[in-house]
Design an enzyme around this catalytic site. Structure first.
Site, mmCIF file in Angstrom:
data_model
loop_
_atom_site.group_PDB
_atom_site.id
_atom_site.type_symbol
_atom_site.label_atom_id
_atom_site.label_comp_id
_atom_site.label_asym_id
_atom_site.label_seq_id
_atom_site.Cartn_x
_atom_site.Cartn_y
_atom_site.Cartn_z
ATOM 1 N N THR A 188 0.811 -1.218 0.000
ATOM 2 C CA THR A 188 0.000 0.000 0.000
ATOM 3 C C THR A 188 0.839 1.259 0.000
ATOM 4 O O THR A 188 0.471 2.259 -0.628
ATOM 5 C CB THR A 188 -0.936 -0.002 1.230
ATOM 6 O OG1 THR A 188 -1.840 -1.106 1.127
ATOM 7 C CG2 THR A 188 -1.727 1.284 1.335
ATOM 8 N N ASP A 239 1.323 -6.569 -4.290
ATOM 9 C CA ASP A 239 0.433 -6.420 -3.152
ATOM 10 C C ASP A 239 0.843 -7.535 -2.197
ATOM 11 O O ASP A 239 1.022 -8.684 -2.606
ATOM 12 C CB ASP A 239 -1.021 -6.607 -3.616
ATOM 13 C CG ASP A 239 -2.036 -6.405 -2.498
ATOM 14 O OD1 ASP A 239 -1.866 -7.013 -1.421
ATOM 15 O OD2 ASP A 239 -3.011 -5.682 -2.729
ATOM 16 N N SER A 240 0.998 -7.237 -0.911
ATOM 17 C CA SER A 240 1.547 -8.262 -0.013
ATOM 18 C C SER A 240 0.629 -9.459 0.151
ATOM 19 O O SER A 240 1.044 -10.494 0.673
ATOM 20 C CB SER A 240 1.908 -7.674 1.352
ATOM 21 O OG SER A 240 0.749 -7.412 2.122
ATOM 22 N N ASP A 286 -0.595 -6.516 4.991
ATOM 23 C CA ASP A 286 -1.377 -7.745 5.164
ATOM 24 C C ASP A 286 -0.523 -8.936 5.573
ATOM 25 O O ASP A 286 -0.939 -9.753 6.399
ATOM 26 C CB ASP A 286 -2.146 -8.070 3.885
ATOM 27 C CG ASP A 286 -3.377 -7.199 3.713
ATOM 28 O OD1 ASP A 286 -3.768 -6.528 4.680
ATOM 29 O OD2 ASP A 286 -3.943 -7.202 2.603
ATOM 30 N N THR A 308 -2.071 -22.338 19.674
ATOM 31 C CA THR A 308 -3.409 -21.983 20.126
ATOM 32 C C THR A 308 -4.058 -20.985 19.187
ATOM 33 O O THR A 308 -3.389 -20.142 18.578
ATOM 34 C CB THR A 308 -3.385 -21.403 21.547
ATOM 35 O OG1 THR A 308 -4.734 -21.110 21.957
ATOM 36 C CG2 THR A 308 -2.562 -20.126 21.624
ATOM 37 N N GLN A 309 -5.376 -21.080 19.080
ATOM 38 C CA GLN A 309 -6.150 -20.088 18.337
ATOM 39 C C GLN A 309 -6.333 -18.807 19.151
ATOM 40 O O GLN A 309 -6.704 -17.772 18.601
ATOM 41 C CB GLN A 309 -7.534 -20.637 17.999
ATOM 42 C CG GLN A 309 -7.540 -21.845 17.093
ATOM 43 C CD GLN A 309 -8.955 -22.357 16.837
ATOM 44 O OE1 GLN A 309 -9.934 -21.669 17.129
ATOM 45 N NE2 GLN A 309 -9.060 -23.558 16.289
ATOM 46 N N CYS A 310 -6.107 -18.881 20.442
ATOM 47 C CA CYS A 310 -6.359 -17.737 21.322
ATOM 48 C C CYS A 310 -5.330 -16.629 21.093
ATOM 49 O O CYS A 310 -4.183 -16.887 20.737
ATOM 50 C CB CYS A 310 -6.310 -18.178 22.779
ATOM 51 S SG CYS A 310 -7.553 -19.422 23.201
#
Length: 334
Positions: free
Chosen positions: A20, A65-66, A100, A270-272
């Site tokens: 960007t 674009d990343s 991103d 972990t998703q946390c």
């Protein structure tokens, strides 16, 4: 040790990958554009009170674009950074990158550039340079100033006046001037006593294939097998809580067991947003450990993804890869 105790950078190589920060309008919307060196030079010249180190500029090819960043591009970026230090006479590097996947790339470079005797900063912007309220120039000039003040060897992420460890942060917002946040992660931490020479920046690396599978309620062996049979060398499983998954599903566990037998490295994180994996706390976690799943501790997705690419890309023996996954290499488990 503070930044003030490190030698100030005298000559910075600016590597522009796109993103960007340098985008301009096209028929299909904002797109990466050449010519950023001239725009950067003009802006810095318009700020005579701004003291920054001498800098050179290299435009990577292709500009992207990343969202289109790949591990293959990482290897080209790695080579460009090493070339800037060893051949171009620069003492530091500033990478301009789209936000991103910036945390992914910066984390990957932490592992790809182990031992590099120079500081490397990554920055970008949420709005293109030149548009109203853009954060582009403040991030570019701030990063250059930070290098001019002296930074430790290794890779850091610079954004909105803050320096962050790439292996400990993530992009958590798609708006505003503070998209990156240092995550509070924890888990068992054992520092690697020494690292094999193959992991140092001077040793050639090749591309690896790593998959990521977030667990959701009801996930089964079919989805897992689809990834495991795709030719990957390693799989990151994003578990629930402190490292639990569908441990009462014998087919799911059998697939993980086959993965180990076939030499595929499986790592649980972990998703946390906070905390980490401790596979021995719950029975559902210990069953994963029992079929060969390794603990990613408090590693972020960005950190473990980059770490596995580096370990596998160094042609280390499988046993050594598995050993190092659970050891702290460069602060990813600190």
């Amino acid at each position: 040790m503070t930044a003030a105790t490190h030698s100030p950078s005298q000559h910075v190589m600016v590597l522009y990958t796109g993103g960007t920060i340098g985008m301009q309008a096209s028929a299909s919307g904002l797109a990466p554009a050449s010519g950023f060196e001239a725009r950067m030079s003009e802006h810095l010249a318009s700020q005579p009170a701004l003291k920054v180190p001498q800098w050179s500029f290299r435009e990577m090819s292709p500009l992207i674009d990343s969202a289109n960043m790949t591990p293959a591009y990482w290897l080209r970026l790695r080579s460009a950074i090493i070339e800037a230090i060893e051949q171009d006479g620069c003492d530091s590097v500033l990478v301009l990158h789209g936000t991103d996947t910036l945390a992914y790339s910066a984390a990957a470079m932490c592992f790809q550039l182990l031992g590099l005797p120079a500081p490397v900063l990554f920055t970008g912007s949420m709005l293109p340079a030149g548009v109203p309220d853009s954060d582009a120039w403040e991030n570019v000039s701030g990063a250059l100033q930070a290098l001019g003040q002296g930074q430790p060897h290794g890779v850091q992420l610079y954004f909105h006046g803050k320096l962050m460890a790439p292996t400990r942060c993530a992009k958590v917002r798609s708006f505003g001037r503070n998209p990156f946040v240092a995550l509070t992660r924890n888990g068992g931490v054992t520092k690697a006593a020494s690292l094999p020479g193959e992991l140092t920046y001077s040793h050639p690396k090749h591309e690896a294939s790593v998959g990521v599978l977030p667990l959701v309620p009801g996930i089964g062996a079919a989805q897992l097998d689809a990834l495991l049979n795709s030719g990957i060398e390693a799989l990151v499983i994003e578990c629930f809580g402190s490292g639990t998954g569908p441990s009462d599903n014998p087919d799911f566990l059998a697939s993980l067991q086959r993965a180990q037998e076939n030499g595929i490295v499986v790592v649980a994180i972990t998703q946390c947003h906070e905390g980490g994996v401790e596979l021995d706390v719950y029975e559902a976690g210990s069953r994963l450990r029992g079929v060969g799943v390794l603990s990613g501790g408090g590693m972020t997705r960005e950190a473990v993804f980059g770490k596995l690419h580096a370990l596998l890309g160094a042609d280390l023996p499988l046993a050594e890869v598995r050993r190092l996954v659970e050891l702290d290499v460069c602060g990813e488990l600190a």
